[in-house]
Write an enzyme that holds these catalytic residues in place. Structure first.
Site, PDB file in Angstrom:
ATOM      1  N   ASP A   1      -5.167 -31.501  29.108  1.00 19.58           N
ATOM      2  CA  ASP A   1      -6.497 -30.926  29.290  1.00 19.58           C
ATOM      3  C   ASP A   1      -6.898 -30.064  28.093  1.00 19.58           C
ATOM      4  OD1 ASP A   1      -7.776 -28.585  31.833  1.00 19.58           O
ATOM      5  OD2 ASP A   1      -8.777 -29.705  30.239  1.00 19.58           O
TER       6      ASP A   1
ATOM      7  N   ASP B   1     -13.222 -26.553  36.825  1.00 21.93           N
ATOM      8  CA  ASP B   1     -12.573 -25.468  36.067  1.00 21.93           C
ATOM      9  C   ASP B   1     -12.984 -24.103  36.605  1.00 21.93           C
ATOM     10  OD1 ASP B   1     -12.726 -27.451  33.146  1.00 21.93           O
ATOM     11  OD2 ASP B   1     -10.888 -26.599  34.005  1.00 21.93           O
TER      12      ASP B   1
HETATM   13  C1  DX5 Z   1     -10.550 -25.234  29.452  1.00 22.07           C
HETATM   14  C2  DX5 Z   1     -10.644 -26.182  30.646  1.00 22.07           C
HETATM   15  C3  DX5 Z   1     -10.760 -27.624  30.224  1.00 22.07           C
HETATM   16  C4  DX5 Z   1     -12.001 -27.890  29.375  1.00 22.07           C
HETATM   17  C5  DX5 Z   1     -11.995 -29.326  28.906  1.00 22.07           C
HETATM   18  O1  DX5 Z   1     -10.116 -23.974  29.883  1.00 22.07           O
HETATM   19  O2  DX5 Z   1      -9.496 -26.072  31.461  1.00 22.07           O
HETATM   20  O3  DX5 Z   1     -10.789 -28.442  31.401  1.00 22.07           O
HETATM   21  O4  DX5 Z   1     -13.154 -27.641  30.139  1.00 22.07           O
HETATM   22  O5  DX5 Z   1     -13.155 -29.499  28.145  1.00 22.07           O
HETATM   23  P1  DX5 Z   1     -13.103 -30.225  26.717  1.00 22.07           P
HETATM   24  O6  DX5 Z   1     -12.739 -31.653  27.015  1.00 22.07           O
HETATM   25  O7  DX5 Z   1     -14.509 -30.069  26.199  1.00 22.07           O
HETATM   26  O8  DX5 Z   1     -12.072 -29.519  25.902  1.00 22.07           O
HETATM   27 ZN    ZN Z   2      -9.294 -27.563  33.032  1.00 18.06          ZN
END
Ligand code: DX5
Ligand code: ZN
Length: 219
Positions: free
Chosen positions: A179, A34
């Site tokens: 996501d 990310d």
């Molecule tokens: C948020 C990111 C996601 C996030 C997912 O901006 O793009 O990939 O890190 O993490 P969880 O599963 O904890 O929501």
């Molecule tokens: Zn992400």
């Protein structure tokens, strides 16, 4: 069977090496990187994600799934292409014209990398339909981009169904990745809606058995 892309956003930096090893042993299908620039979203994760991507390239063959939440997309594509990711996905909201989107798609493909387009919860799926025949993946954000550990936004589930219907009606072969806020409780409805790649961060990283959690998400 869905594939699982583990987000390493909230990995504890002091334990990152052990965490990556454990995730590899637990058979995550991808490492979800990310990249945030502090402009498109408030968080700035660029340098830590570069460090992790560099390290992962040396210790594992599990592919990198790069998610750019950045304003200057081309600059960050160049920064992360050097880690030979499987896919680079950019946010459609950071682009200014159709020409720019087409250029970015072409540029990523020319560098032997798969292309994804991501849409925020409030962005209509119709805005990206015209690009779907040209990309390998659509990433439907089920939370507002910018941080991990958020709650899945329910209305985004209908967007998955709409995209699934569109690609089936138009015979388009792409992955539907979702996501944000995904866990054992809500994954079933996401799979039924049509998602085939699931990004999960907190749900996996906070669990005490990565292999078991990833298996549960997959089945
Ligand atoms: C948020 C990111 C996601 C996030 C997912 O901006 O793009 O990939 O890190 O993490 P969880 O599963 O904890 O929501
Ligand atoms: Zn992400």
């Amino acid at each position: 069977m869905v594939e699982v892309s583990t987000s390493i956003l909230n990995v504890n930096p002091e334990e990152s090496i052990k965490t990556f090893y454990d995730l590899e042993v637990a058979h995550t299908d991808y490492f979800h990187i990310d990249v945030m620039d502090g402009i498109f979203v408030q968080n700035d994760t660029e340098s830590i994600m570069e460090k992790y991507a560099e390290y992962l390239k040396h210790i594992t063959t599990i592919p990198l799934d790069v998610h750019l939440m950045v304003q200057n997309i081309k600059e960050k594509i160049d920064k992360f292409l050097i880690y030979n990711p499987r896919t680079i996905t950019f946010q459609i909201e950071a682009t200014k014209s159709k020409e720019e989107v087409l250029d970015l798609i072409k540029y990523i493909k020319e560098n032997n990398c798969k292309v994804g387009i991501a849409i925020k919860p409030d962005t209509k799926v119709e805005e990206v339909y015209k690009y779907l025949p040209l990309v390998h993946q659509i990433l439907i954000m089920t939370v507002e981009p910018g941080e991990g550990g958020q709650k899945l936004i329910e209305f985004t589930i209908e967007k998955i169904r709409s995209v699934k219907e569109f690609i089936q009606d138009n015979d388009i072969d792409i992955d539907i990745e979702v996501d944000g806020g995904i866990n054992i409780e809500n994954i079933k409805i996401l799979k039924e809606a049509g998602a085939n790649i699931i990004v999960a961060g907190t749900c996996i990283i906070n669990s005490d058995d990565y292999k078991e959690t990833i298996q549960q998400l997959k089945n």
